[in-house]
Enzyme design. Structure first.
Site: not given
Ligand code: GBH
Length: 494
Positions: A100, A145, A190, A331, A333, A398
């Site tokens: 991807r 993206h 996202e 995605n 996490y 993801e």
């Molecule tokens: C993904 O976002 C992205 O799709 C990818 O590009 C990125 O590299 C990966 O995750 C890892 O981050 O800093 O406390 O304000 C995951 C969702 C949304 C999580 C924005 C972090 C900011 C939190 N992300 N969020 S903060």
């Protein structure tokens, strides 16, 4: 020995009465796709190479470098623009079946519009796609993206609805040039995250501070853009190209603090982040969820707005948008705890949701403040999506873990094995229709506002060496074993 024998004969009875033996429980189903993921701005570099136009991340990193914690940029990043053959080799060595990656809009259309196509950009992605196919790896393309051409931001960016049409024109260029070989497409990555890019002047690009307004306008444009792209593909390409189109959505699992907070989490899942995109596209009735419409309309009125901050779809738009998917990209996490209550400035989406969120301090952490390790949330969330939307095909676009670097990434290994086991339970026990998985990320890369300080790669990249050498970490070795045997190795199964 005795313990193992006993375990082998334990069967788990599913909700549907199917018996699953322990071996099946840790094995990937036939046809399930395994691979890894990246995104253009985070890995490509070549920011002004061969006619590429400027995008909003070029602008942020060049004009407001202090917003990035180490003041770095994606100007060179992993230099995949010049080293993509090495990326393909890493995938091949792992036994990945799918890669991807995303396409940089401004590399294809320097000004964002389809009147001027940059042939060097087309050539770059053609070379990458052809090399993947030569190696038996399926390309999965994210159209967007987060790297919007600056010229479109100059028109206001996503809050301007005209982008729903310009995105469709961009997508047509992609289908025309790559659709003969690319069969898996994601319109957006996202949208929940990039709608937040319009809620703070120190946030992600374009760092615009209009919370509770520009974020909803962004969502509205993106949903219409997604539907336009899907319908255009149906009209102009699908019969011949036979590809599948989804959208990559994200949301943390929300665990209610107590039984009195179930409704708060129910509002969080539908309201704040996920369903705002999923409901119009994946639900039977379409449109925003009624809880979102009611709350935002009422709170807007209380705040003195004559017009609700949440834009409205016409009934034609509701029908046009409903069902515009072949699969749901997701995605996963982490998770949050949710509790009834009001937080956030007025106006804001945070405030509109009527929920307070925090994370359990006992959850293990990572290098990213927001990322706590909560594997059971993954299974719960997959079940939630399946129940909510009639069990659509779900592709895990993801899932990944951050540390500060190093080849001995034991915590990342644990993160992957624990999450894959939860996903396999969702597949085998709960019968959730998960069809593929791409680990985030193939390589260490530019982690947006965290620069190069937080590492998500399963391959280490040396960002000091001009040739950006890649080295497998322990996690890449374990994923290689998993991808080649198509099961979780015994030593990770208790
Ligand atoms: C993904 O976002 C992205 O799709 C990818 O590009 C990125 O590299 C990966 O995750 C890892 O981050 O800093 O406390 O304000 C995951 C969702 C949304 C999580 C924005 C972090 C900011 C939190 N992300 N969020 S903060």
């Amino acid at each position: 020995m005795r313990f193992q024998t006993v375990c082998f004969f334990i069967f788990v009875t599913t909700a549907f009465g199917a018996d699953v033996d322990n071996e099946t429980l840790v094995t990937f189903p036939d046809g399930f796709l395994l691979g890894a993921a990246t995104a253009s701005y985070q890995i490509e570099g070549g920011w002004d190479a061969d006619g590429k136009g400027v995008n909003i991340w070029d602008t942020l990193t060049h004009e407001r470098p202090h917003l990035v914690v180490d003041q770095s940029s994606g100007d060179v990043a992993d230099d995949s623009y010049h080293h993509y053959t090495e990326d393909v080799k890493l995938l091949k060595d792992m036994g990945a079946q799918v890669y991807r990656f995303s396409i940089s809009w401004a590399r294809i259309l320097p000004d964002g519009h389809d009147n001027k196509v940059n042939q060097a950009g087309i050539d770059y992605y053609n070379n990458l796609i052809n090399l993947l196919l030569d190696n038996g790896i399926q390309p999965m393309v994210t159209m967007y993206h987060w790297d919007l051409p600056q010229k479109l931001q100059d028109l206001g960016g996503w809050p301007n609805r005209v982008l729903a049409t310009y995105s469709e024109n961009y997508a047509r260029v992609l289908f025309k040039n790559f659709g003969d070989r690319v069969k898996l497409w994601l319109t957006f990555n996202e949208p929940l995250t990039f709608m937040d890019a319009y809620t703070s002047d120190t946030g992600m690009a374009p760092s615009i501070n209009a919370p509770g307004i520009a974020d909803y306008l962004t969502a509205h444009t993106v949903i219409l853009a997604h539907a336009n792209i899907y319908r255009m593909y149906e009209r102009e390409f699908k019969e011949q190209q036979q590809g599948k189109i989804g959208i990559a959505l994200n949301i943390h699992w929300c665990e209610p603090v107590s039984s009195g907070d179930v409704a708060a989490c129910d509002r969080y899942l539908p309201g704040r982040p996920l369903e705002i995109f999923a409901h119009p596209i994946f639900s039977e009735e379409g449109d925003y969820p009624s809880v979102v419409k009611e709350r935002v309309d009422a709170i807007s009125a209380e705040e003195g707005f004559t017009t609700s901050r949440l834009p409205k779809f016409t009934s034609e738009e509701v029908n046009f948008t409903k069902g515009t998917y072949d699969f749901l990209g997701y995605n996963y996490y982490t998770a949050v705890m949710g509790q009834e209550g009001v937080e956030g400035e007025s106006p804001s989406r945070t405030r509109d949701s009527g929920m307070i969120q925090f994370q359990d301090p006992n959850w293990p952490g990572s290098a990213s403040s927001w990322l706590k390790v909560v594997p059971w949330g993954f299974r719960k969330l997959l079940n939630w999506i399946a129940n909510q939307y009639g069990n659509p095909p779900i592709f895990i676009t993801e899932n990944g873990f951050s540390d500060y670097g190093g080849l001995n990434d034991t915590n990342r290994v644990l993160y992957y094995t624990e999450h894959l086991k939860e996903m396999l339970k969702a597949i085998h026990i709960d019968e959730v229709n998960v069809i593929g998985y791409t680990a985030w990320s193939l390589v260490d890369n530019f982690e947006w506002l965290r620069g190069y300080t937080e590492r998500y790669g399963i391959h280490e990249v040396n960002f000091i060496d001009p040739s950006r050498p890649r080295t497998p970490k322990e996690s890449a070795k374990v994923l290689t074993e998993i991808y080649q045997t198509r099961k979780i190795p015994d030593r990770f199964v208790d």
